[in-house]
Design a protein around this motif. Structure first.
Motif: not given
Length: 183
Positions: A47-51, A18-26
């Motif tokens: 999305l790979s950090p979320l999977c 979770r700490s590595r997961a960061n969705l990109p801004d627009w």
């Protein structure tokens, strides 16, 4: 290693992911339009950090084509996908882990203009980040444990929590027509 130790090790691994997961801004989404293969590579990176490892791909060409055919997202322009498509796909891929495509479709703007999609995407990323951070803090905090007072397993508690969150989301998204039919 006993069950509780294994649960704690898995929890630490999850919090690290979770700490590595960061969705990109627009504004971090590419301004150039992309071909399908490029979209898949980019979405896999996002999305790979979320999977969970060992899970099938988050997105494939056939999945994207199905979303277009089902009118969940707009069709590509001359086989190219822009920011609107990427934003829709990020939202869909994150939410499809817990919600049906029909629920997700109700969350996406009917007006698929860039401004409408941007507003939704910005809100989604902001809420995702805030909820993710709050949830990790909540899980880490011993005084506000998800464990019920009866001392059940942490895994069972999180499963019940997920079920309740999904149920509430579906209730909030339910069509008013459906509610009238049920009364």
């Amino acid at each position: 290693m006993d069950m509780e130790e294994m649960e704690q090790a898995r929890l630490a691994e999850w919090m690290d992911s979770r700490s590595r997961a960061n969705l990109p801004d627009w504004d971090s989404l590419p301004q150039l339009e992309l071909y399908m293969d490029q979209v898949i590579i980019l979405l896999t990176e996002y999305l790979s950090p979320l999977c969970r490892s060992g899970e099938e791909k988050a997105v494939t060409a056939s999945i994207i084509n199905n979303y277009v055919r089902m009118h969940v997202m707009p069709p590509p322009r001359k086989k190219k996908y822009g920011r609107i498509h990427l934003a829709c796909l990020v939202i869909i891929c994150v939410l499809k882990q817990s919600l049906s495509i029909s629920c997700i479709q109700r969350m996406l703007p009917q007006d698929q203009s860039e401004e409408a999609v941007r507003r939704l995407y910005d809100d989604f990323v902001r809420e995702y980040r805030a909820a993710s951070q709050a949830f990790v803090r909540y899980v880490q905090s011993p005084e506000s444990s998800l464990l019920p007072k009866g001392g059940g397993s942490f895994t069972t508690s999180t499963a019940v929590f997920a079920t309740l969150a999904k149920d509430l989301t579906e209730y909030l998204l339910r069509d008013e027509d459906t509610e009238d039919d049920e009364d």
